[in-house]
Design an enzyme around this catalytic site. Structure first.
Site, PDB file in Angstrom:
ATOM      1  N   ARG A   1       9.955  15.260 -81.731  1.00 14.85           N
ATOM      2  CA  ARG A   1       9.281  16.449 -81.296  1.00 14.85           C
ATOM      3  C   ARG A   1       8.985  16.298 -79.752  1.00 14.85           C
ATOM      4  O   ARG A   1       8.923  15.024 -79.376  1.00 14.85           O
ATOM      5  CB  ARG A   1       7.959  16.672 -82.247  1.00 14.85           C
ATOM      6  CG  ARG A   1       8.299  17.138 -83.494  1.00 14.85           C
ATOM      7  CD  ARG A   1       8.741  18.670 -83.651  1.00 14.85           C
ATOM      8  NE  ARG A   1       8.858  18.969 -85.021  1.00 14.85           N
ATOM      9  CZ  ARG A   1      10.167  19.171 -85.680  1.00 14.85           C
ATOM     10  NH1 ARG A   1      11.007  18.827 -85.044  1.00 14.85           N
ATOM     11  NH2 ARG A   1      10.099  19.628 -86.954  1.00 14.85           N
TER      12      ARG A   1
ATOM     13  N   HIS B   1      17.061  22.272 -79.122  1.00 14.98           N
ATOM     14  CA  HIS B   1      16.312  21.846 -80.630  1.00 14.98           C
ATOM     15  C   HIS B   1      17.409  22.464 -81.257  1.00 14.98           C
ATOM     16  O   HIS B   1      16.893  23.250 -82.606  1.00 14.98           O
ATOM     17  CB  HIS B   1      15.048  22.692 -80.546  1.00 14.98           C
ATOM     18  CG  HIS B   1      14.205  22.038 -81.905  1.00 14.98           C
ATOM     19  ND1 HIS B   1      12.725  22.148 -81.541  1.00 14.98           N
ATOM     20  CD2 HIS B   1      14.901  21.461 -83.022  1.00 14.98           C
ATOM     21  CE1 HIS B   1      12.437  21.499 -82.879  1.00 14.98           C
ATOM     22  NE2 HIS B   1      13.522  21.190 -83.478  1.00 14.98           N
TER      23      HIS B   1
HETATM   24  P1  NDP Z   1      10.078  10.935 -93.088  1.00 12.97           P
HETATM   25  O1  NDP Z   1       8.632  11.335 -93.259  1.00 12.97           O
HETATM   26  O2  NDP Z   1      11.147  10.677 -93.973  1.00 12.97           O
HETATM   27  O3  NDP Z   1       9.995   9.376 -92.064  1.00 12.97           O
HETATM   28  C1  NDP Z   1       9.231   9.178 -91.137  1.00 12.97           C
HETATM   29  C2  NDP Z   1       9.188   7.792 -90.636  1.00 12.97           C
HETATM   30  O4  NDP Z   1       8.404   7.538 -89.633  1.00 12.97           O
HETATM   31  C3  NDP Z   1       8.830   6.615 -91.578  1.00 12.97           C
HETATM   32  O5  NDP Z   1       9.627   5.583 -91.663  1.00 12.97           O
HETATM   33  C4  NDP Z   1       7.442   6.341 -91.220  1.00 12.97           C
HETATM   34  O6  NDP Z   1       7.010   5.014 -91.535  1.00 12.97           O
HETATM   35  C5  NDP Z   1       7.545   6.612 -89.709  1.00 12.97           C
HETATM   36  N1  NDP Z   1       6.274   6.657 -89.100  1.00 12.97           N
HETATM   37  C6  NDP Z   1       5.259   7.747 -89.092  1.00 12.97           C
HETATM   38  N2  NDP Z   1       4.278   7.470 -88.467  1.00 12.97           N
HETATM   39  C7  NDP Z   1       4.338   6.370 -87.900  1.00 12.97           C
HETATM   40  C8  NDP Z   1       3.567   5.571 -86.898  1.00 12.97           C
HETATM   41  N3  NDP Z   1       2.299   6.005 -86.540  1.00 12.97           N
HETATM   42  N4  NDP Z   1       4.311   4.491 -86.634  1.00 12.97           N
HETATM   43  C9  NDP Z   1       5.296   3.967 -86.751  1.00 12.97           C
HETATM   44  N5  NDP Z   1       6.112   4.485 -87.717  1.00 12.97           N
HETATM   45  C10 NDP Z   1       5.756   5.604 -88.167  1.00 12.97           C
HETATM   46  O7  NDP Z   1      10.684  11.803 -91.832  1.00 12.97           O
HETATM   47  P2  NDP Z   1      12.168  12.462 -91.721  1.00 12.97           P
HETATM   48  O8  NDP Z   1      12.985  11.035 -91.530  1.00 12.97           O
HETATM   49  O9  NDP Z   1      12.312  13.512 -92.468  1.00 12.97           O
HETATM   50  O10 NDP Z   1      12.005  13.415 -90.253  1.00 12.97           O
HETATM   51  C11 NDP Z   1      11.375  12.550 -89.080  1.00 12.97           C
HETATM   52  C12 NDP Z   1      11.319  13.655 -87.872  1.00 12.97           C
HETATM   53  O11 NDP Z   1      12.245  14.240 -87.546  1.00 12.97           O
HETATM   54  C13 NDP Z   1      10.456  15.161 -88.363  1.00 12.97           C
HETATM   55  O12 NDP Z   1       9.131  14.890 -88.775  1.00 12.97           O
HETATM   56  C14 NDP Z   1      10.662  16.040 -87.209  1.00 12.97           C
HETATM   57  O13 NDP Z   1       9.724  15.852 -86.393  1.00 12.97           O
HETATM   58  C15 NDP Z   1      11.937  15.343 -86.849  1.00 12.97           C
HETATM   59  N6  NDP Z   1      13.288  16.342 -86.905  1.00 12.97           N
HETATM   60  C16 NDP Z   1      13.923  16.975 -85.855  1.00 12.97           C
HETATM   61  C17 NDP Z   1      14.813  17.715 -86.133  1.00 12.97           C
HETATM   62  C18 NDP Z   1      15.525  18.325 -84.790  1.00 12.97           C
HETATM   63  O14 NDP Z   1      16.315  19.288 -85.143  1.00 12.97           O
HETATM   64  N7  NDP Z   1      15.308  17.718 -83.578  1.00 12.97           N
HETATM   65  C19 NDP Z   1      15.164  18.205 -87.383  1.00 12.97           C
HETATM   66  C20 NDP Z   1      14.717  17.564 -88.432  1.00 12.97           C
HETATM   67  C21 NDP Z   1      13.661  16.835 -88.112  1.00 12.97           C
HETATM   68  P3  NDP Z   1       6.844   4.553 -92.732  1.00 12.97           P
HETATM   69  O15 NDP Z   1       8.271   4.392 -93.503  1.00 12.97           O
HETATM   70  O16 NDP Z   1       6.185   3.088 -92.967  1.00 12.97           O
HETATM   71  O17 NDP Z   1       6.311   5.713 -93.905  1.00 12.97           O
END
Ligand code: NDP
Length: 260
Positions: free
Chosen positions: A175, A223
């Site tokens: 984001r 985006h």
């Molecule tokens: P998930 O919830 O499946 O995965 C999130 C990952 O981020 C997990 O591995 C989590 O760790 C890690 N994480 C979260 N908070 C922290 C932190 N504070 N420190 C370290 N690691 C952290 O999400 P998705 O993979 O499905 O999606 C990720 C993001 O991609 C979405 O939230 C969105 O913002 C973005 N996105 C962008 C798009 C675009 O077109 N540009 C389209 C779709 C999504 P853990 O494994 O330990 O829980």
């Protein structure tokens, strides 16, 4: 402002039509209403393609070649093989794992960083805020695939860029709120970073006078890294409604505590 549960007294679930839930003010959603993000194969496929494209663009020095082309300059560079390039993914979630799976067969060295420690053959895994800079110190390309939460807002900042090897580059598909845009401009200016591929921005659409539009070392898209599929998104939504009606746990249920 109306309380959501007073305005919609029968509301049980709030479904996001995208992979993230940062568009919601989670604290305003009463605890009895479930918040569910969309896990859609079309979003996964799109992200796999986009990050592969961006990693190859950076590894194959296309930013330099586009610059050379704009000047009519035939200037071969020393080759930069995938096997000599480490790509680090911030986020080991649904999308991070899909991207790692796509990059593996291309021969990149791979790292991943997340909140909890994961284990993946062929990927150096790091976890926790105190390992972020260790993770970044070995990455030639950092990819942000984190959810936007209080803990991750502004995480792509000058300290992170300084921890990366000189001349490294950035792909932001998380984001816009993850990136301190002025820190990126400064890091590009003094060549600490050599390029960036950006799909998301603090303000969208990106304002017409924003310096990213004309920056020679920034490739940007509006985006579109991945988008919800009409049919696959609807199918995922229907499956979750059925699960909820059967009293089963829904796929993509958001944890209020962590915010994702
Ligand atoms: P998930 O919830 O499946 O995965 C999130 C990952 O981020 C997990 O591995 C989590 O760790 C890690 N994480 C979260 N908070 C922290 C932190 N504070 N420190 C370290 N690691 C952290 O999400 P998705 O993979 O499905 O999606 C990720 C993001 O991609 C979405 O939230 C969105 O913002 C973005 N996105 C962008 C798009 C675009 O077109 N540009 C389209 C779709 C999504 P853990 O494994 O330990 O829980």
């Amino acid at each position: 402002m109306d309380r959501m549960d007073e305005r919609f007294p029968n509301l049980e679930v709030l479904f996001s039509t995208g992979a993230g839930v940062d568009q919601f003010e989670i604290t305003d959603i009463p605890p009895n209403i479930h918040l569910v993000r969309l896990i859609d194969p079309a979003i996964v496929d799109g992200m796999r393609e986009y990050v592969t494209m961006a990693a190859l663009l950076l590894q194959r020095q296309m930013i330099d070649y586009l610059w050379a082309k704009s000047r009519g300059c035939w200037q071969p560079l020393a080759p930069n093989m995938a096997a000599d390039v480490t790509v680090g993914i911030m986020g080991f979630g649904v999308l991070g794992q899909a991207v790692l799976g796509a990059l593996k067969p291309l021969g990149f060295r791979l790292r991943a960083w997340s909140r909890s420690l994961h284990d993946d053959d062929g990927v150096d895994c790091f976890a926790g805020a105190n390992r972020l800079h260790d993770f970044a110190s070995g990455c030639n390309i950092v990819v942000c695939l984190l959810p936007l939460t209080d803990a991750t807002r502004g995480i792509l900042d000058r300290r992170l860029f300084d921890a990366m090897p000189r001349g490294a580059s950035l792909i932001n598909v998380g984001r816009g709120g993850h990136l301190r845009e002025n820190d990126l401009l400064a890091a590009l200016e003094d060549a600490q970073l050599s390029g960036a591929v950006l799909d998301v921005f603090d303000e969208e659409p990106l304002p017409a006078d924003h310096p990213f539009w004309t920056h020679e070392r920034v490739v940007l898209t509006p985006h579109v890294a991945s988008t919800t599929g009409h049919e696959s998104g609807a199918a995922a939504l229907i499956e979750n409604i059925r699960r909820h009606q059967r009293g089963e746990s829904m796929i993509g249920l958001v944890d209020r505590e962590s915010g994702y």
